[in-house]
Structure formats: structure tokens, C-alpha cells
Design a protein around this motif. Structure first.
Motif, PDB file in Angstrom:
ATOM      1  N   GLU A   5      46.061  36.857  38.093  1.00 50.61           N
ATOM      2  CA  GLU A   5      45.690  37.407  39.456  1.00 50.61           C
ATOM      3  C   GLU A   5      46.752  36.704  40.302  1.00 50.61           C
ATOM      4  OE1 GLU A   5      41.529  38.152  40.654  1.00 50.61           O
ATOM      5  OE2 GLU A   5      41.193  37.577  38.400  1.00 50.61           O
ATOM      6  N   GLN A   7      48.123  36.587  44.619  1.00 53.49           N
ATOM      7  CA  GLN A   7      47.904  37.015  45.837  1.00 53.49           C
ATOM      8  C   GLN A   7      49.552  36.915  46.752  1.00 53.49           C
ATOM      9  OE1 GLN A   7      45.066  34.759  48.521  1.00 53.49           O
ATOM     10  NE2 GLN A   7      45.172  36.467  49.962  1.00 53.49           N
ATOM     11  N   GLU A  14      45.993  41.257  46.829  1.00 52.87           N
ATOM     12  CA  GLU A  14      45.734  40.650  45.864  1.00 52.87           C
ATOM     13  C   GLU A  14      45.972  41.776  44.756  1.00 52.87           C
ATOM     14  OE1 GLU A  14      41.728  38.842  45.498  1.00 52.87           O
ATOM     15  OE2 GLU A  14      42.117  37.744  47.467  1.00 52.87           O
ATOM     16  N   GLU A  16      46.821  42.461  40.051  1.00 54.09           N
ATOM     17  CA  GLU A  16      46.966  41.696  38.604  1.00 54.09           C
ATOM     18  C   GLU A  16      48.187  42.052  38.037  1.00 54.09           C
ATOM     19  OE1 GLU A  16      43.630  43.203  36.853  1.00 54.09           O
ATOM     20  OE2 GLU A  16      42.024  41.932  37.358  1.00 54.09           O
ATOM     21  N   SER A  41      41.256  32.737  38.102  1.00 54.08           N
ATOM     22  CA  SER A  41      40.225  33.782  38.061  1.00 54.08           C
ATOM     23  C   SER A  41      38.907  33.300  37.326  1.00 54.08           C
ATOM     24  CB  SER A  41      41.071  34.360  36.803  1.00 54.08           C
ATOM     25  OG  SER A  41      42.199  35.088  36.934  1.00 54.08           O
TER      26      SER A  41
END
Length: 82
Positions: A5, A7, A14, A16, A41
């Protein structure tokens, strides 16, 4: 190949991403910025498959250790462990 994940530091998006190199930070799919960072995560697992515990027990409490069960599942919770 793990999914991480991320950002975006520019737009806050955000997302994945499946990455080949764990140190790689892919560009943001929303704005294209290369200023992204990996997020921590949360991992949650439960052993047993029964209904959720109640009575003041926290959801983040560690799951009880599995019993020895049978040779088929080693968990003591399948239909052949009767």
C-alpha cells in the motif's frame, strides 16, 4: 511478489501496487507523481472459523493456539476431526 500500500505525497491518493522490488515506490496512478511512500498495512487473522468472540474480548487479541486435530487439517476444526 507482494502487494504493498502506498500514498501519494502530492495528492494524498492511497493505492495498492504489486511490486517486484520491495524498495520500489511506484508513481501515483491518479496524478502521476513519483513522490509516493509505502504505508504500514494492517494484518488481521483468525484461527478456528467459528463465530466472533464476545464478552469484552478485543478484536485485536491474539487468536488461541490451534489444537493438534487430525492428520487432515491439524487444526481440530474440520468435518473429519469428529
Amino acid at each position: 511478489m507482494p502487494i504493498f500500500e502506498y500514498q501519494c505525497n502530492d495528492c494524498g491518493n492511497e493505492f495498492e501496487e504489486l511490486v517486484f522490488d520491495r524498495d520500489e515506490c511506484p508513481p501515483c496512478p491518479k496524478c502521476g507523481s513519483k513522490e509516493t511512500g509505502k504505508l504500514m498495512s494492517a494484518v488481521r487473522s483468525r484461527v478456528g472459523g467459528g463465530p466472533a468472540a464476545s464478552g469484552g474480548e478485543s478484536e485485536s487479541a491474539p487468536a488461541p493456539a490451534a489444537s493438534s486435530g487430525c492428520a487432515g487439517c491439524s487444526g481440530g476444526n474440520c468435518s473429519s476431526c469428529g
